[in-house]
Write a protein that holds these residues in place. Structure first.
Motif, PDB file in Angstrom:
ATOM      1  N   VAL A 131      42.049  24.945  62.224  1.00  0.00           N
ATOM      2  CA  VAL A 131      41.795  25.478  60.884  1.00  0.00           C
ATOM      3  C   VAL A 131      43.021  25.157  60.046  1.00  0.00           C
ATOM      4  O   VAL A 131      44.160  25.308  60.508  1.00  0.00           O
ATOM      5  CB  VAL A 131      41.526  26.997  60.932  1.00  0.00           C
ATOM      6  CG1 VAL A 131      41.651  27.619  59.558  1.00  0.00           C
ATOM      7  CG2 VAL A 131      40.145  27.269  61.516  1.00  0.00           C
TER       8      VAL A 131
ATOM      9  N   ARG B  70      35.454  28.769  62.114  1.00  0.00           N
ATOM     10  CA  ARG B  70      34.983  27.980  63.248  1.00  0.00           C
ATOM     11  C   ARG B  70      33.547  28.344  63.644  1.00  0.00           C
ATOM     12  O   ARG B  70      33.051  27.844  64.659  1.00  0.00           O
ATOM     13  CB  ARG B  70      35.883  28.222  64.455  1.00  0.00           C
ATOM     14  CG  ARG B  70      37.249  27.573  64.393  1.00  0.00           C
ATOM     15  CD  ARG B  70      38.019  27.951  65.647  1.00  0.00           C
ATOM     16  NE  ARG B  70      39.269  27.228  65.783  1.00  0.00           N
ATOM     17  CZ  ARG B  70      40.161  27.472  66.741  1.00  0.00           C
ATOM     18  NH1 ARG B  70      39.933  28.431  67.624  1.00  0.00           N
ATOM     19  NH2 ARG B  70      41.276  26.771  66.808  1.00  0.00           N
TER      20      ARG B  70
ATOM     21  N   ARG C  17      38.330  25.426  56.365  1.00  0.00           N
ATOM     22  CA  ARG C  17      37.679  24.748  57.492  1.00  0.00           C
ATOM     23  C   ARG C  17      38.148  23.297  57.553  1.00  0.00           C
ATOM     24  O   ARG C  17      38.217  22.609  56.537  1.00  0.00           O
ATOM     25  CB  ARG C  17      36.155  24.801  57.332  1.00  0.00           C
ATOM     26  CG  ARG C  17      35.386  24.189  58.494  1.00  0.00           C
ATOM     27  CD  ARG C  17      33.907  24.103  58.148  1.00  0.00           C
ATOM     28  NE  ARG C  17      33.312  25.428  58.004  1.00  0.00           N
ATOM     29  CZ  ARG C  17      32.639  26.046  58.985  1.00  0.00           C
ATOM     30  NH1 ARG C  17      32.477  25.444  60.156  1.00  0.00           N
ATOM     31  NH2 ARG C  17      32.105  27.234  58.777  1.00  0.00           N
TER      32      ARG C  17
END
Length: 356
Positions: free
Chosen positions: A206, A322, A354
């Motif tokens: 991330v 995620r 993301r």
């Protein structure tokens, strides 16, 4: 040790790869982890001292260490027996800044815990903006509702109805017991790595797009502050959004440091998710619930999952980005904001995105 091990396992790195540690102001020191985990490569250690904002502000320290070349893999952690041992009344002398001021002037009049001090902020907001008891209650009920979707939450299996909220005993008006966060035994850990290390991982990372800290006027003295309701988050959020090239409207899910119900309302305003004075109606509309305009703390937050210094907010943001949050997953979450509130109004914000 367990949380650090799980974080390393999650990203597929070994203990030998950790060359930096950022610790929380209370709890185990970096030296203790170096010894118990047998870390041989650590060449950078630091502690961010912003009270409850330290977990988020610590990400900035980790990022700075990586950007400067001082480290490439930084372990950030929180650990405390906040229920069985280090209770809030035992930490009063070291919890807040300017202890001489607190001891000589404020404590004789009853200002000795965060609930009492921060209740002043809530009372002022109620006076200036008409914030209601039911709006505070909506925050508590929503956090508890989210926790029912999180089997790991401290209050999983214990839903809260508005009537139950209203019937909870007073702690420091306007705060009732159900307005207050939990005391928790637990720990959290996250690993912050350089782009080069991330590119070698099998695990999808991330992206930490931006993180910033800020401080209010008179950061060591609440009662003399002017403007009284200004916090460091106002400045941290502005800096973080500018750095990331994002706006509050771009955020899909927010982890707001929910030490008390009003502080969710307060920080939503300070971070720019709604206008000043509009936080009460915003939460009352259902905007912070799952399925709302800005879901807040799908894990239940400090009020219902557990008080892990806000590091659990960082963990939840990663899980949301995620698509690993199970029944509490926010659909198509691309951007997550995480706030930190510390001491008498220090603030921090991280924006996570993301990957790809």
């Amino acid at each position: 040790m367990e949380a650090a091990g799980r974080a390393l396992e999650d990203c597929g790195l070994s203990r030998d790869s950790i060359d930096g540690i950022v610790s929380y102001p209370t709890g185990p020191r970096a030296e203790e982890l170096i010894g118990t985990l047998d870390l041989r490569a650590v060449g950078f250690t630091a502690t961010s001292r912003l009270g409850g904002a330290s977990s988020v502000a610590g990400l900035q320290v980790a990022m700075a260490a990586i950007m400067s070349g001082a480290a490439t893999v930084v372990l950030c952690y929180f650990a405390r027996n906040g229920s069985s041992r280090s209770r809030i009344h035992d930490r009063i002398s070291t919890l807040l800044p300017a202890p001489h001021l607190r001891e000589g002037i404020e404590r004789p009049h009853g200002l000795s815990t965060p609930a009492q001090l921060y209740a002043l902020l809530c009372q002022r907001h109620m006076y200036e903006h008409g914030t209601t008891r039911e709006q505070l209650g909506q925050v508590a009920v929503t956090m508890r509702s989210h926790a029912q979707l999180n089997p790991g939450a401290q209050l999983y299996g214990r839903p809260l109805a508005m009537d139950d909220y209203l019937a909870s005993p007073a702690v420091s008006l306007p705060y009732l017991r159900a307005d207050c966060c939990l005391e928790t035994d637990g720990s959290c850990a996250v690993i912050v790595v350089s782009d080069e290390v991330a590119a070698r991982l099998d695990r999808e990372p991330v992206v930490l797009a931006a993180v910033a800290e800020g401080h209010p006027p008179s950061p060591d003295d609440l009662v003399s502050r002017n403007p009284f309701l200004e916090t460091g988050l106002r400045h941290a959020a502005s800096a973080a959004f500018d750095t990331a090239g994002l706006r509050p409207a771009d955020v899909d899910v927010a982890m707001i440091y929910d030490c008390f119900t009003f502080e969710v309302i307060h920080q939503l305003e300070e971070a720019g998710f709604c206008g000043l004075g509009d936080g009460g109606p915003f939460v009352e509309s259902g905007a912070i619930a799952l399925g709302g305009a800005l879901p807040v703390n799908p894990h239940g937050g400090l009020m219902a999952e557990g008080h892990l210094g806000g590091m659990n907010h960082v963990v939840e943001a990663v899980r949301q980005l995620r698509d690993e949050a199970g029944g509490r997953q926010v659909d198509s979450a691309q951007v997550a904001a995480v706030t930190g509130w510390g001491d008498l109004g220090d603030g921090a914000m991280a924006l996570l995105v993301r990957h790809g």
